[in-house]
Enzyme design. Structure first.
Site, PDB file in Angstrom:
ATOM      1  N   SER A  41       1.864 -12.310   0.347  1.00 37.08           N
ATOM      2  CA  SER A  41       0.973 -11.328   0.974  1.00 37.08           C
ATOM      3  C   SER A  41       1.721 -10.226   1.719  1.00 37.08           C
ATOM      4  O   SER A  41       2.573 -10.505   2.566  1.00 37.08           O
ATOM      5  CB  SER A  41       0.065 -12.092   1.957  1.00 37.08           C
ATOM      6  OG  SER A  41      -0.426 -11.243   2.959  1.00 37.08           O
ATOM      7  N   GLY A  42       1.356  -8.993   1.439  1.00 36.40           N
ATOM      8  CA  GLY A  42       1.946  -7.864   2.158  1.00 36.40           C
ATOM      9  C   GLY A  42       1.615  -7.929   3.640  1.00 36.40           C
ATOM     10  O   GLY A  42       2.474  -7.642   4.494  1.00 36.40           O
ATOM     11  N   LEU A  43       0.381  -8.316   3.936  1.00 40.07           N
ATOM     12  CA  LEU A  43      -0.018  -8.443   5.342  1.00 40.07           C
ATOM     13  C   LEU A  43       0.842  -9.498   6.036  1.00 40.07           C
ATOM     14  O   LEU A  43       1.364  -9.272   7.132  1.00 40.07           O
ATOM     15  CB  LEU A  43      -1.495  -8.843   5.435  1.00 40.07           C
ATOM     16  CG  LEU A  43      -1.956  -9.178   6.853  1.00 40.07           C
ATOM     17  CD1 LEU A  43      -2.228  -7.924   7.653  1.00 40.07           C
ATOM     18  CD2 LEU A  43      -3.172 -10.075   6.844  1.00 40.07           C
ATOM     19  N   ASP A  53       1.013  -3.486   8.274  1.00 38.17           N
ATOM     20  CA  ASP A  53       0.855  -3.587   6.825  1.00 38.17           C
ATOM     21  C   ASP A  53       0.475  -2.197   6.324  1.00 38.17           C
ATOM     22  O   ASP A  53      -0.706  -1.893   6.122  1.00 38.17           O
ATOM     23  CB  ASP A  53      -0.248  -4.621   6.524  1.00 38.17           C
ATOM     24  CG  ASP A  53      -0.505  -4.789   5.037  1.00 38.17           C
ATOM     25  OD1 ASP A  53       0.363  -4.428   4.227  1.00 38.17           O
ATOM     26  OD2 ASP A  53      -1.594  -5.305   4.689  1.00 38.17           O
ATOM     27  N   ASP A  80       1.951  -9.405  -3.921  1.00 40.27           N
ATOM     28  CA  ASP A  80       1.151  -8.270  -3.486  1.00 40.27           C
ATOM     29  C   ASP A  80       2.101  -7.073  -3.408  1.00 40.27           C
ATOM     30  O   ASP A  80       2.929  -6.996  -2.501  1.00 40.27           O
ATOM     31  CB  ASP A  80       0.574  -8.626  -2.097  1.00 40.27           C
ATOM     32  CG  ASP A  80      -0.135  -7.466  -1.435  1.00 40.27           C
ATOM     33  OD1 ASP A  80      -0.332  -6.426  -2.081  1.00 40.27           O
ATOM     34  OD2 ASP A  80      -0.494  -7.626  -0.245  1.00 40.27           O
ATOM     35  N   ASP A  82       1.279  -3.870  -3.081  1.00 42.42           N
ATOM     36  CA  ASP A  82       0.592  -2.695  -2.523  1.00 42.42           C
ATOM     37  C   ASP A  82       0.212  -1.729  -3.657  1.00 42.42           C
ATOM     38  O   ASP A  82      -0.326  -2.159  -4.648  1.00 42.42           O
ATOM     39  CB  ASP A  82       1.460  -2.034  -1.445  1.00 42.42           C
ATOM     40  CG  ASP A  82       1.672  -2.959  -0.249  1.00 42.42           C
ATOM     41  OD1 ASP A  82       0.821  -3.837  -0.028  1.00 42.42           O
ATOM     42  OD2 ASP A  82       2.688  -2.828   0.449  1.00 42.42           O
ATOM     43  N   GLU A 109      -2.640  -2.156  -6.196  1.00 47.39           N
ATOM     44  CA  GLU A 109      -3.966  -1.664  -5.801  1.00 47.39           C
ATOM     45  C   GLU A 109      -4.047  -0.156  -5.988  1.00 47.39           C
ATOM     46  O   GLU A 109      -3.035   0.547  -5.866  1.00 47.39           O
ATOM     47  CB  GLU A 109      -4.254  -2.063  -4.349  1.00 47.39           C
ATOM     48  CG  GLU A 109      -3.334  -1.438  -3.320  1.00 47.39           C
ATOM     49  CD  GLU A 109      -3.391  -2.132  -1.956  1.00 47.39           C
ATOM     50  OE1 GLU A 109      -3.137  -3.349  -1.883  1.00 47.39           O
ATOM     51  OE2 GLU A 109      -3.680  -1.441  -0.968  1.00 47.39           O
ATOM     52  N   LYS A 115       0.053   2.902   1.606  1.00 46.26           N
ATOM     53  CA  LYS A 115      -1.248   2.238   1.758  1.00 46.26           C
ATOM     54  C   LYS A 115      -1.484   1.839   3.213  1.00 46.26           C
ATOM     55  O   LYS A 115      -0.554   1.825   4.028  1.00 46.26           O
ATOM     56  CB  LYS A 115      -1.354   1.036   0.821  1.00 46.26           C
ATOM     57  CG  LYS A 115      -0.378  -0.108   1.028  1.00 46.26           C
ATOM     58  CD  LYS A 115      -0.534  -1.022   2.225  1.00 46.26           C
ATOM     59  CE  LYS A 115      -1.802  -1.812   2.319  1.00 46.26           C
ATOM     60  NZ  LYS A 115      -1.892  -2.948   1.406  1.00 46.26           N
ATOM     61  N   ASN A 117      -3.640  -1.330   5.303  1.00 43.93           N
ATOM     62  CA  ASN A 117      -4.372  -2.584   5.063  1.00 43.93           C
ATOM     63  C   ASN A 117      -5.871  -2.293   4.939  1.00 43.93           C
ATOM     64  O   ASN A 117      -6.434  -1.505   5.702  1.00 43.93           O
ATOM     65  CB  ASN A 117      -4.099  -3.589   6.186  1.00 43.93           C
ATOM     66  CG  ASN A 117      -4.800  -4.910   5.924  1.00 43.93           C
ATOM     67  OD1 ASN A 117      -5.968  -5.090   6.251  1.00 43.93           O
ATOM     68  ND2 ASN A 117      -4.102  -5.818   5.278  1.00 43.93           N
ATOM     69  N   SER A 118      -6.498  -2.962   3.999  1.00 42.18           N
ATOM     70  CA  SER A 118      -7.889  -2.676   3.637  1.00 42.18           C
ATOM     71  C   SER A 118      -8.888  -2.889   4.771  1.00 42.18           C
ATOM     72  O   SER A 118      -9.995  -2.363   4.727  1.00 42.18           O
ATOM     73  CB  SER A 118      -8.300  -3.550   2.447  1.00 42.18           C
ATOM     74  OG  SER A 118      -7.421  -3.363   1.382  1.00 42.18           O
ATOM     75  N   ARG A 153      -5.925  -4.144  -8.761  1.00 35.91           N
ATOM     76  CA  ARG A 153      -6.835  -4.351  -7.620  1.00 35.91           C
ATOM     77  C   ARG A 153      -7.625  -3.080  -7.336  1.00 35.91           C
ATOM     78  O   ARG A 153      -7.043  -2.004  -7.152  1.00 35.91           O
ATOM     79  CB  ARG A 153      -5.997  -4.768  -6.406  1.00 35.91           C
ATOM     80  CG  ARG A 153      -6.698  -4.672  -5.075  1.00 35.91           C
ATOM     81  CD  ARG A 153      -5.899  -5.394  -4.030  1.00 35.91           C
ATOM     82  NE  ARG A 153      -6.179  -4.961  -2.686  1.00 35.91           N
ATOM     83  CZ  ARG A 153      -5.564  -5.453  -1.619  1.00 35.91           C
ATOM     84  NH1 ARG A 153      -4.632  -6.376  -1.751  1.00 35.91           N
ATOM     85  NH2 ARG A 153      -5.877  -5.010  -0.416  1.00 35.91           N
ATOM     86  N   HIS A 184     -11.977  -6.070  -4.405  1.00 35.90           N
ATOM     87  CA  HIS A 184     -11.882  -6.336  -2.967  1.00 35.90           C
ATOM     88  C   HIS A 184     -13.114  -5.795  -2.244  1.00 35.90           C
ATOM     89  O   HIS A 184     -13.658  -4.755  -2.630  1.00 35.90           O
ATOM     90  CB  HIS A 184     -10.619  -5.680  -2.416  1.00 35.90           C
ATOM     91  CG  HIS A 184     -10.081  -6.356  -1.190  1.00 35.90           C
ATOM     92  ND1 HIS A 184     -10.567  -7.537  -0.705  1.00 35.90           N
ATOM     93  CD2 HIS A 184      -9.072  -6.016  -0.344  1.00 35.90           C
ATOM     94  CE1 HIS A 184      -9.895  -7.891   0.369  1.00 35.90           C
ATOM     95  NE2 HIS A 184      -8.979  -6.990   0.614  1.00 35.90           N
TER      96      HIS A 184
HETATM   97  C1  SPV Z   1      -2.631  -8.977   1.783  1.00 33.19           C
HETATM   98  O1  SPV Z   1      -2.680 -10.196   1.975  1.00 33.19           O
HETATM   99  O2  SPV Z   1      -1.696  -8.280   2.147  1.00 33.19           O
HETATM  100  C2  SPV Z   1      -3.696  -8.317   1.058  1.00 33.19           C
HETATM  101  C3  SPV Z   1      -5.039  -8.816   1.167  1.00 33.19           C
HETATM  102  O3  SPV Z   1      -3.461  -7.318   0.429  1.00 33.19           O
HETATM  103  S1  SPV Z   1      -5.855  -7.894   2.388  1.00 33.19           S
HETATM  104  O4  SPV Z   1      -5.187  -8.106   3.645  1.00 33.19           O
HETATM  105  O5  SPV Z   1      -7.188  -8.431   2.337  1.00 33.19           O
HETATM  106  O6  SPV Z   1      -5.856  -6.501   2.039  1.00 33.19           O
HETATM  107 MG    MG Z   2      -1.713  -6.452   0.956  1.00 37.04          MG
END
Ligand code: SPV
Ligand code: MG
Length: 296
Positions: A41-43, A53, A80, A82, A109, A115, A117-118, A153, A184
């Site tokens: 996970s990027g986060l 992130d 992930d 990004d 994505e 990017k 974080n969503s 994504r 997502h």
């Molecule tokens: C991550 O885990 O970095 C993701 C999922 O991309 S989210 O945090 O939901 O964007």
């Molecule tokens: Mg991510």
């Protein structure tokens, strides 16, 4: 090998359960718990560096973390990536590097670089649909192992662009060769996810990340025809809470007695890091009898 496994999972009849991780230990714990694959996970990785992130870390830093996870587990790693770290040219090098390092699959994505974080309020700028389709096409062209998995994504619902935009993108990315579509959503109910799967007539597997709609069960996913679920950040968030509680209690109490029952033993740590196996191996080569005995 792991790419083949991931592809088999993705096209199996079960909902593939994937757990987010950021280092060798968290990935190993996810494997031991029984998850099918790891989401690098990027986060989580950026949080482990205590940075946002938001493409602050480089591709190399993210890949390094993924390689450690890959080496400490025997299950596939989905990275992930990004928005692919830049243009189509960056995606091309990225796929070569990730594949060369034994990563089973990547997810990119359709947002602009850098990017965000969503779940962060602010500008969630989408990439042009053709530009992103070209990234998918390039990723699929450049992969050497046909089993390597490329997940596209869609961030249209995150960016408030609506269901039609999300569906258009899904068809475009499937046509570009994506092996799966990650749809997502940041709603606190899975309504738009349900609507998406109801309307989508494509053939590619569907992946979801139910961070904000936690009530959805695997059984419901199965009924909806969802193929993979990524619990993207629950390991990170549980460890933060555990550390916050432990650290503050130690300061409050002036000793560590009060936390001892809530933390694992040193023996568990040794087991997880392979200390006992290392010692056995050492003994085998030295023909000695030494065992770890000081701390149990
Ligand atoms: C991550 O885990 O970095 C993701 C999922 O991309 S989210 O945090 O939901 O964007
Ligand atoms: Mg991510």
């Amino acid at each position: 090998m792991k790419a083949k496994k991931l592809r088999e999972l993705l096209y199996s009849n079960q909902v593939v359960r994937v757990m987010g991780a950021h280092n060798g230990l968290s990935a190993k714990l996810a494997e031991q718990a029984g998850f099918h694959a790891i989401w690098a996970s990027g986060l989580e990785i950026s949080a482990s560096y205590a940075v946002p992130d938001a493409n602050i870390l480089t591709m190399t830093e993210n890949l390094q973390a993924a390689v450690v996870m890959n080496e400490s587990t025997s299950i596939p790693i989905i990275c992930d990536c990004d928005s692919g770290y830049g243009s189509v040219n960056n995606v091309i090098r990225m796929v070569k590097e990730y594949e060369r390092n034994g990563i089973a699959g990547i997810c990119i994505e359709d947002k602009q670089f850098p990017k965000l974080n969503s779940f962060v309020k602010g500008s969630q700028k989408l990439a042009d649909i053709d530009e992103f389709s070209n990234k998918i096409r390039a990723a699929k062209d450049v992969q050497k192992n046909p089993d390597f998995v490329v997940i596209a994504r869609i961030e249209a619902l995150i960016a408030g662009q609506g269901m039609d935009e999300a569906l258009n993108r899904a068809y475009a990315y499937e046509a570009a060769g994506a092996d799966a579509i990650l749809i997502h959503s940041k709603e606190n109910q899975p309504n738009e996810i349900k609507e998406f799967v109801k309307q989508f007539t494509g053939a590619v597997p569907i992946v979801i990340v139910p961070t904000t709609y936690p009530h959805i069960t695997v059984k419901e996913m199965e009924l909806l025809g969802i193929n993979m679920v990524i619990y993207a950040n629950h390991g990170l968030r549980s460890s933060i809470k555990a550390m916050q509680e432990t650290f503050s209690q130690i300061l409050l109490d002036g000793n560590t007695v009060g936390v001892e029952d809530n933390i694992v033993s040193m023996k568990t740590v040794f087991e997880l890091q392979g200390m006992y196996d290392m010692r056995k191996q050492e003994d085998m080569y030295n023909s000695g009898t030494s065992v770890i005995s000081t701390i149990k």
